[in-house]
Design a protein around this motif. Structure first.
Motif, mmCIF file in Angstrom:
data_model
loop_
_atom_site.group_PDB
_atom_site.id
_atom_site.type_symbol
_atom_site.label_atom_id
_atom_site.label_comp_id
_atom_site.label_asym_id
_atom_site.label_seq_id
_atom_site.Cartn_x
_atom_site.Cartn_y
_atom_site.Cartn_z
ATOM 1 N N TRP A 1 0.664 -17.162 -28.469
ATOM 2 C CA TRP A 1 1.866 -17.692 -27.840
ATOM 3 C C TRP A 1 2.190 -19.035 -28.497
ATOM 4 O O TRP A 1 1.269 -19.803 -28.844
ATOM 5 N N SER B 1 11.696 -13.345 -31.451
ATOM 6 C CA SER B 1 12.508 -12.575 -30.502
ATOM 7 C C SER B 1 12.535 -11.126 -30.981
ATOM 8 O O SER B 1 12.191 -10.851 -32.137
ATOM 9 N N THR C 1 5.920 -18.699 -25.466
ATOM 10 C CA THR C 1 6.348 -17.301 -25.542
ATOM 11 C C THR C 1 5.446 -16.554 -26.516
ATOM 12 O O THR C 1 4.963 -17.126 -27.507
ATOM 13 N N GLN D 1 4.383 -14.434 -29.543
ATOM 14 C CA GLN D 1 5.036 -14.234 -30.839
ATOM 15 C C GLN D 1 4.170 -13.491 -31.854
ATOM 16 O O GLN D 1 4.566 -13.318 -33.002
ATOM 17 N N GLY E 1 8.714 -12.857 -28.016
ATOM 18 C CA GLY E 1 9.524 -13.984 -27.555
ATOM 19 C C GLY E 1 9.575 -14.133 -26.045
ATOM 20 O O GLY E 1 10.251 -15.023 -25.541
ATOM 21 N N SER E 2 8.850 -13.282 -25.334
ATOM 22 C CA SER E 2 8.857 -13.407 -23.869
ATOM 23 C C SER E 2 7.650 -14.216 -23.410
ATOM 24 O O SER E 2 6.657 -14.326 -24.126
ATOM 25 N N SER E 3 7.737 -14.749 -22.210
ATOM 26 C CA SER E 3 6.645 -15.609 -21.728
ATOM 27 C C SER E 3 5.643 -14.782 -20.932
ATOM 28 O O SER E 3 5.888 -13.632 -20.609
#
Lengths: 322, 166
Positions: free
Chosen positions: A114, A228, A97, A99, A320-322
């Motif tokens: 990531w 996140s 994810t 960051q 926090g997303s992929s």
């Protein structure tokens, strides 16, 4: 292939450490910081003389700090939404994810990172207008360990199984670096990531932007990071153009205060100055905390904190997303 | 020895030590600067400045949690530094040292500190134990484990010459 002997390992170890030692900074910054601290000490003692003297001293300090600041016209205006990176990977291993994003004006490096536990993949972009990267084509050509990325020659460095770096130039003006660590078969992962990189911009919009900066300092970068949207933070850095890689001033907004120190007036309210860390901290109306730190006089740090421009609508959706 | 004299005499060595310890020149500068600023304030009370300052630098490295997570390791500079002139043998040597530094980066901090004190500072077990505040047997154990890790991870690989067909 056999393991190296203990003697061979020790010899290589000493050579490697000596080589690393050669990268040490020259001490100029440290000497300056020590000299500034020494110059400040008598003034602190004077503050004990009496309340009237202290008021005069603080007033004088504010005046000096104000003069040290450049005018607002001299610094870049806040520019939320500035592209952080013109390239994005089209493929990453499962579980990673995003960051970390870092961006800056001019030829400042632009970085995305990531993570998946301790494993990391980063994609960094540099300009060949940056003297440090101007010779990248020749360096790539000189390295023995070469690969082809989308028809262009790249180089692999630091390939140790679970870590590897891949450097290539997607065009004649930019250098991209894909760095992989903590991943099995890192070299192949780095190559696959690099092959998937396309020209797709990603933005950065944090919670703050410098206002007037102390004389001699310029905006270096803005960093947004977190695991996140709920724990994301923004940090902005400024540096002396002569030493752009060393941040001389940091401003960040965090959920918890880094400490409590001497009371100071900041942004029209009561803040705190942590002498040991060279940090001014103040609680914002949002409930979060603004911290400005650097090896600078307290009054200058307060003036910087006063000038910080807040952005009420930061974009942390990507964190926090992929 | 006064503080200014100490800085003039020892600063460069301290920065080299901290750089080797942290594998990050910028972090090294931050640590040395912080330690010296603190030492400057209480200089007259410090009995053995050289030992004290080196121990403080080491402790800062071992406990540097907050700033470590905030910092992006500048791999780009290391990558550039890893590149040698376009000749075969020096490039190979550079690769081996680069690989060794990458393996060193995987060691636990205390093991790395023990390795640096032994192989860069040439300290004895007792001297390392004094800096790390542990027993000499612990030092020997840390160094032994670190060397085992470094040797096990050293897998030589063939180096392709630029432009040479396979």
């Amino acid at each position: 292939m056999t393991q190296p002997t203990e003697h061979e390992t020790e010899t290589l170890l000493r050579d490697s450490l000596d080589r690393l030692a050669a990268r040490a900074p020259d001490g100029h910054e440290v000497r300056n910081a020590l000299a500034r601290a020494a110059a400040r000490r008598p003034r602190a003692r004077l503050a004990l003389v009496g309340a009237v003297a202290a008021v005069v001293l603080i007033a004088a300090g504010v005046a000096v700090g104000t003069r040290l600041l450049t005018s607002p016209e001299d610094v870049p205006a806040a520019s939320p939404g500035r592209p952080v990176l013109a390239w994005s990977p089209g493929w990453l291993p499962d579980g990673f994810t995003e960051q970390y994003r870092e961006s800056g004006p001019g030829t400042a490096p632009q970085v995305r990172r990531w993570s998946a536990g301790p494993a990391r993949i980063s994609l960094s972009a540099y300009s060949t207008s940056d003297p440090e990267w101007a010779q990248a084509p020749m360096r790539i050509a000189a390295l023995p360990d070469q690969v082809v990325v989308r028809g262009r020659v790249g180089m692999v460095t630091g390939d140790v199984g679970t870590a590897a770096g891949l450097t290539w130039m997607p065009d004649d003006k930019h250098v991209l670096v894909a760095q992989v660590s903590g991943v099995p078969d890192a070299r192949n992962v780095a190559e696959r990531v690099a092959d998937s990189v396309i020209a797709r911009a990603a933005g950065i919009r944090g919670e703050l932007h410098f206002g007037p900066l102390p004389a001699g300092l310029h905006e270096l970068s803005t960093i947004v990071q977190g695991t996140s949207p709920g724990d994301a933070t923004t940090e902005q850095r400024a540096a002396d153009p002569a030493r752009p890689s060393i941040p001389a001033l940091r401003a960040e907004i965090v959920a918890n205060p880094p400490g409590v120190g001497e009371a100071v007036a900041v942004r029209g309210t009561s803040g705190s100055y942590l002498a040991g860390e060279g940090t001014v901290v103040v609680r914002l109306p949002s409930g979060r905390w603004l911290a400005v730190s650097g090896q600078l006089p307290k009054d200058v740090l307060v003036a910087v904190a006063d000038g910080i421009v807040l952005d009420a609508a930061p974009d942390y959706r990507w964190v926090g997303s992929s | 020895m006064g503080f200014d004299e100490f800085v003039a005499d020892r600063l460069d060595g301290l920065l080299r030590y901290a750089t080797v310890l942290t594998d990050d020149p910028h972090l090294a500068q931050d640590i040395v600067q912080d330690v010296l600023l603190r030492a400057q304030q209480r200089w007259t009370k410090i009995e053995a400045p050289a030992t004290y300052v080196r121990r403080m630098v080491t402790n800062e490295y071992l406990s540097w949690r907050r700033r470590a997570v905030r910092r992006m390791i500048p791999s780009s500079h290391e990558m550039l530094d890893a590149l040698g002139p376009a000749t075969a043998d020096p490039a190979t040597a550079y690769d081996e040292r680069d690989a060794m530094l990458a393996r060193l980066a995987t060691l636990p901090r205390k093991q790395r500190a023990a390795i640096v004190l032994r192989y860069y500072e040439n300290y004895t077990d007792d001297e390392i134990a004094a800096v790390l505040r542990c027993g000499a047997s612990t030092v020997r154990s840390q160094i032994s484990r670190a060397l085992a890790t470094l040797r096990a991870a050293a897998a030589p690989r063939p180096v392709l010459t630029t432009g040479a067909p396979e």
